[in-house]
Design a protein around this motif. Structure first.
Motif, mmCIF file in Angstrom:
data_model
loop_
_atom_site.group_PDB
_atom_site.id
_atom_site.type_symbol
_atom_site.label_atom_id
_atom_site.label_comp_id
_atom_site.label_asym_id
_atom_site.label_seq_id
_atom_site.Cartn_x
_atom_site.Cartn_y
_atom_site.Cartn_z
ATOM 1 N N MET C 62 -17.852 -43.979 32.070
ATOM 2 C CA MET C 62 -18.417 -42.658 32.378
ATOM 3 C C MET C 62 -17.334 -41.586 32.334
ATOM 4 S SD MET C 62 -21.060 -43.527 35.548
ATOM 5 C CE MET C 62 -21.774 -41.869 35.695
ATOM 6 N N PRO C 73 -13.897 -40.928 35.786
ATOM 7 C CA PRO C 73 -14.745 -39.747 35.998
ATOM 8 C C PRO C 73 -14.708 -39.239 37.439
ATOM 9 C CG PRO C 73 -16.110 -41.722 35.980
ATOM 10 C CD PRO C 73 -14.722 -42.145 35.569
ATOM 11 N N TYR C 74 -14.226 -40.071 38.365
ATOM 12 C CA TYR C 74 -14.384 -39.718 39.785
ATOM 13 C C TYR C 74 -13.154 -38.970 40.324
ATOM 14 C CZ TYR C 74 -16.618 -40.548 44.387
ATOM 15 O OH TYR C 74 -17.256 -40.408 45.609
ATOM 16 N N HIS C 75 -11.945 -39.499 40.094
ATOM 17 C CA HIS C 75 -10.750 -38.852 40.639
ATOM 18 C C HIS C 75 -9.654 -38.645 39.601
ATOM 19 C CE1 HIS C 75 -12.799 -40.544 44.181
ATOM 20 N NE2 HIS C 75 -12.330 -39.505 44.828
#
Lengths: 357, 357, 357
Positions: C62, C73-75
């Motif tokens: 992602m 994608p998150y951090h």
């Protein structure tokens, strides 16, 4: 009896937005694995019952109101707001003594209905004070609700660690890379964990820039998140320019509160109070919708995908690679788990229904 | 071997409406957790086999007929109605000896195909007699079938306790509050449980009023439900005015029969024979459709919701609050469970396939 | 640690068609119960990583590419193709040492990307040689992929035993009943099992007839399937008339390879190389599409239905009625299980993630 609850029970969870439960409706929501019926009595006071008739287990929310009582849809038994049977149209009409449907204490405050799910007496002192939500113009505060197919602790992780903001979200709340390099100030008490970041960015954060004196120029920013049990995170953010103190700057005061539906479903409630454009109803609606959309289209899908990749394992069992920014979120998970373990060690009774099977 | 069946096996279950299985079709239904193939041989006689080839376990119902034999869709092995392999197109074409596909005794009676699922020899004497369904004009009887995602015992509870009628159903069968206050007459033998209610109502029950001498005036009513193992409930209802005896009044004779697909799926069969407007085909179709709709839109959703609220627990483990009207339903559950326990204590063999995993 | 893998791990599985992974894409597939990310580096070389960030378990697929690294994608943590963290935008930016995301050896060969899922060092010698797929005109070979909700061993059974062809498939590959009566020649080595059939049919097999001298007349046919671990079946088929040897006849060389997604999902890859109409691109597309359709609409539904009828039980536990044609398929199941058991007896470590829960 000896079954352990997955959840902290002696605590207040948001059950619903005040606005979700109107004067006539039989509102249903699944909370900590149990079906709950919420409705308002004739005085407008909200009450909560287990949403299950004790006779043949039909959901009472499929039934109807008879004054302040609820008639079961299946055999017409009626129960009052305290869970006592007040009408039995069968046989000689005998009424069972005592409470036959479990009732749950509710407190209506800050635009939310808060529920107490433990069998022990409700302790109103355990509901933290989020009074700033109530202060100011009615158009200066917004509330919203989202349901996500995830473990609620993954949302706590998300909000306690704001270093994700620049990676997950877009222009309106980017810190332009300023927040991540900071090691947040973390404070822990025996009932709270907080983290704070102070930094400058140019231009200022998108949600505040238009309200600052010079929207294109550097502003100081202060962000602080504070967790309290079971699953509330209060987030304050302020920006100011020149030597204006934060208290006189542009700011907002938010509450993020997560209520487990069950192990894999979270009711996520959000409220935001701002000190600018307070009387602007259109802006208020826009702001609430933007927050809702950000979570639903940006954080939500990543969190749900992370949950799938965890494959049902506990977070720490997967030996996560932790970063400096994770400290507050880790402290929250540990303090929450200690509280749950402590409660399980001293609890008994009703808890069985929500135990892991 | 030692695994226990959830179901009574030495008993006749309705497998299908006679009309569901035509002359050419390979009909499939899941019964007591097992896939069953039903078809009619050249003489029109219905036969039942386990719907699974013993070679590589393809469903035989996906295959084709070759005379009275069934050819497997995967490798063309053919089996006769007794489950013997009668054609092997492979290698030297050797045929395995003996029964290689399990076959099941069927009896066609009262518009239904009844199946015997036990390994022990079928006992036709255990099929109760519902002869009144067969007596009278062809347009005086209707049959229907519904599938519901529920434990079959919840439907037995529903039909054995008619006190729900005034709360769940509408104008056409309301008793206008007369039935509920009665404590039914309950009779139990070692193979049946019955409950009966006698009362008057004004005007008479909606389905009968137009056929009574004075449709707006009081009539005496008599209702009787009788359960026999495993899951048949015969319901008789009559209404009469003046000193006309019930036998000469307006009446109908119904059969409700439930067949577990598995623990959470029930095949619900219904037949109704009436003594009025017997030759009216349009009325017959209307009446069957109304019965079907009542169950599907009124009882069905409540029963399915109750099952969800039970959360997979056994009924009595949830300590239901029982009322006087529940007596017959409770006796049925207890007699049925005793019969199952008794059978498990003396059974062996094939039962394994339907045991709780 | 002591948990056993369901799958052979020291082996090469097809992870994807070469054509499925383009120059820019982050391709995801679930293999042996684990999420895998595949992408091509700047040189076009395909690499594989576990598709899970080690920080908070977001799927890397992602995320986004930054050169040859992947940004979560998150951090925003970045990982190189070897699974090392090469960028940490948080705090002081410290990088953890060593491999933090599991990487998997890949070999690109014969139009497929082959993955090695064991923790032990990859052994390229264990990838069988299917060189004939690469020889000849580019329009003379086709590749396709299908996903099926079944245990991969049921597909091995299907391809190893071609006696199903006349029952499942239509005119284009029928043997006109000639193959089934043959008892195949079965050969087993310590790392392969093969079966072969030689026979004549009139007219010849539909896919070859148009390319034979006399399309309506008898031809000799030779078919041979050879399984190699873990789940490859190489199928060769030839037809010839008069005294033309098979090597000079009309023939094709196919590979069927099955990769478990998990216990109940198989990635089925297929390639076919022919020695006729080699330059005809339209015919090539038609031929690949026909093969795809045959499996999806003919074998696939029967295999999926058989899996349902097996009810989660192991094949041999159901005591299948085996025929002479099953010999090769049974040998494959036994050799494969011996290899898995042997591996489990000597393995340790990462295997846990794919163990039966």
């Amino acid at each position: 009896m000896s079954a352990k609850s997955l959840y902290l029970k002696r605590a207040w969870y948001v059950a619903a937005l005040s606005s979700e439960v109107d004067a006539t409706q039989l509102f249903h929501r699944r909370i900590l694995g149990m079906s709950i019926l919420i409705y308002r009595d004739a005085r407008g006071e909200a009450v909560a019952l287990q949403d299950r008739c004790p006779h043949r287990f039909a959901p009472l929310s499929m039934g109807s109101r008879v004054g302040d009582a609820i008639a079961c849809p299946y055999h017409g038994l009626r129960f009052d707001a305290g869970g006592h049977c007040v009408h039995n149209p069968h046989g000689r009409g005998q009424l069972p003594k005592g409470q036959v449907v479990r009732s749950f204490p509710l407190i209506e405050r800050h635009g939310f209905l808060w529920i107490w799910m433990a069998e022990e007496a409700a302790d109103p002192a355990l509901l933290p004070d989020f009074a700033p939500l109530d202060e100011g113009h009615a158009n200066g505060v917004g509330h919203t609700y989202m349901k996500l197919p995830v473990d609620y602790r993954l949302i706590l992780d998300n909000v306690m660690d704001l270093s994700h903001v620049d990676y997950v979200h877009g222009e309106i709340i980017t810190t332009r890379g300023q927040l991540s390099p900071l090691i947040p100030q973390v404070e822990e008490t025996d009932h709270s964990v907080s983290a704070s970041w102070d930094y400058s960015q140019t231009p200022p954060i998108g949600i505040f820039a238009p309200f600052l004196p010079r929207p294109e120029e550097t502003a100081r920013h202060s962000i602080r998140v504070t967790w309290t049990a079971p699953a509330n995170i209060q987030l304050s953010i302020a920006a100011a320019q020149d030597d204006v103190p934060f208290e006189q700057g542009v700011s907002q005061y938010d509450l993020h509160s997560c209520t487990p539906g069950d192990e894999n479903e979270t009711h996520y409630f959000f409220a935001t109070r701002r000190n600018h454009a307070e009387e602007d109803g259109d802006y208020n609606r826009f702001k609430t919708a933007a927050m809702h959309a950000a979570f639903e289209t940006e954080d939500g899908p990543i969190i749900a995908a992370s949950q799938r990749e965890m494959g049902g394992e506990e977070f720490f069992d997967l030996k996560p690679m932790l970063l400096s920014n994770d400290l507050a979120a880790v402290k929250v998970r540990r303090q929450l788990q200690r509280a749950i373990d402590n409660e399980n060690a001293t609890s008994s009774g009703w808890g069985r229904a929500v135990a892991r099977s």
